[in-house]
Design a protein around this motif. Structure first.
Motif, PDB file in Angstrom:
ATOM      1  N   LEU A 145       0.818  -1.212   0.000  1.00 22.81           N
ATOM      2  CA  LEU A 145       0.000   0.000   0.000  1.00 22.81           C
ATOM      3  C   LEU A 145       0.853   1.264   0.000  1.00 22.81           C
ATOM      4  O   LEU A 145       0.402   2.327  -0.463  1.00 22.81           O
ATOM      5  CB  LEU A 145      -0.948   0.007   1.205  1.00 22.81           C
ATOM      6  CG  LEU A 145      -1.959  -1.139   1.282  1.00 22.81           C
ATOM      7  CD1 LEU A 145      -2.833  -0.990   2.515  1.00 22.81           C
ATOM      8  CD2 LEU A 145      -2.816  -1.197   0.032  1.00 22.81           C
ATOM      9  N   THR A 146       2.069   1.165   0.527  1.00 21.09           N
ATOM     10  CA  THR A 146       2.938   2.337   0.606  1.00 21.09           C
ATOM     11  C   THR A 146       3.950   2.402  -0.547  1.00 21.09           C
ATOM     12  O   THR A 146       4.870   3.216  -0.505  1.00 21.09           O
ATOM     13  CB  THR A 146       3.693   2.355   1.945  1.00 21.09           C
ATOM     14  OG1 THR A 146       4.309   1.077   2.156  1.00 21.09           O
ATOM     15  CG2 THR A 146       2.746   2.645   3.092  1.00 21.09           C
TER      16      THR A 146
ATOM     17  N   LYS B  82       2.385   6.210   4.287  1.00 14.43           N
ATOM     18  CA  LYS B  82       1.415   5.563   5.181  1.00 14.43           C
ATOM     19  C   LYS B  82       0.410   6.532   5.786  1.00 14.43           C
ATOM     20  O   LYS B  82      -0.778   6.190   5.899  1.00 14.43           O
ATOM     21  CB  LYS B  82       2.143   4.786   6.273  1.00 14.43           C
ATOM     22  CG  LYS B  82       1.209   4.036   7.211  1.00 14.43           C
ATOM     23  CD  LYS B  82       1.910   2.990   8.058  1.00 14.43           C
ATOM     24  CE  LYS B  82       2.899   3.571   9.010  1.00 14.43           C
ATOM     25  NZ  LYS B  82       3.409   2.557   9.976  1.00 14.43           N
TER      26      LYS B  82
ATOM     27  N   ILE C 289      -2.908   6.828   3.909  1.00 11.26           N
ATOM     28  CA  ILE C 289      -3.766   5.665   3.687  1.00 11.26           C
ATOM     29  C   ILE C 289      -5.099   5.893   4.394  1.00 11.26           C
ATOM     30  O   ILE C 289      -5.140   6.281   5.563  1.00 11.26           O
ATOM     31  CB  ILE C 289      -3.081   4.390   4.211  1.00 11.26           C
ATOM     32  CG1 ILE C 289      -1.887   4.039   3.314  1.00 11.26           C
ATOM     33  CG2 ILE C 289      -4.064   3.224   4.284  1.00 11.26           C
ATOM     34  CD1 ILE C 289      -1.064   2.888   3.825  1.00 11.26           C
TER      35      ILE C 289
END
Length: 222
Positions: free
Chosen positions: A18-19, A24, A27
């Motif tokens: 996701l990063t 982060k 998110i």
């Protein structure tokens, strides 16, 4: 008002993939970014000034904050870790005890920053918000601290550091390294008997890896 430092410079390695393309703190969890949740908490607690440090994909965070009254402390080159990052940001934060907040957790119940402010005393150099390990959703690993009857903390025990605190930054000057964790400062203050903790009275979840996001959303929607 008390100044607030939000730590947003981390590499987010545990949160990959996701990063891979975003930091982060940006998110979303429960429809709102982790950074916005942290900023909301600071605003509700009357924090000011507010400083966010950046490193990895810091231009995205700077753009996200461009229309807000939030200062950015960018760390080019080597990431400074929490202690070095706080020390670099001190000119933006001003003098006196500061609040710090890790944005990669979610909270329910009482605002932890407001609770810390209400419990702060002049004989304290650090006041950490603690979470019982048994109630620390998505937490991996052992506890961080114990707490005696007077609230003083010591290493190892049944409590997790929740990611919110008030701390006097004066003794950062005693640490010669440029890159270091706030654990170094905590150890100095624990040795002096001036580090304390209070226990959060609501829900908490560590959002440190992708599988923790649905767990965090369960905590939020309780």
């Amino acid at each position: 008002m008390r100044p607030l430092m939000i730590f947003a410079a981390g590499l987010g390695t545990r949160m990959r993939p996701l990063t891979d393309t975003r930091p982060k703190p940006l998110i979303p969890v429960g429809g709102r970014t982790l950074l916005d949740r942290a900023l909301d908490m600071g605003r509700a607690a009357g924090a000011g000034p507010v400083v966010v440090n950046t490193h990895y994909l810091g231009d995205q965070i700077a753009a996200h904050l461009s229309d807000r009254d939030v200062a950015v402390s960018h760390e080019p080159g080597t990431i400074l870790d929490t202690g070095g990052g706080l020390r670099q940001a001190l000119p933006l934060l001003g003098r006196g005890p500061v609040m710090t907040l890790n944005p990669d957790v979610v909270w329910t119940g009482p605002n932890p920053l407001a609770a810390l402010n209400a419990a702060w005393r002049d004989d304290m150099d650090a006041l950490l918000m603690l979470v019982p390990l048994a109630q620390a959703a998505a937490r991996r690993g052992a506890g961080d601290f114990s707490r005696d009857a007077g609230g003083r903390i010591s290493r190892r025990g049944e409590y997790v550091y929740g990611g919110a605190q008030i701390i006097r930054p004066d003794r950062l000057a005693d640490i010669p390294d440029r890159v270091f964790s706030l654990n170094r400062l905590w150890d100095l203050l624990i040795a002096d008997g001036r580090a304390f903790g209070i226990v959060h009275g609501g829900g908490w979840c560590d959002v440190g890896y992708p599988e923790a996001i649905p767990l965090a959303e369960e905590v939020l929607h309780g």
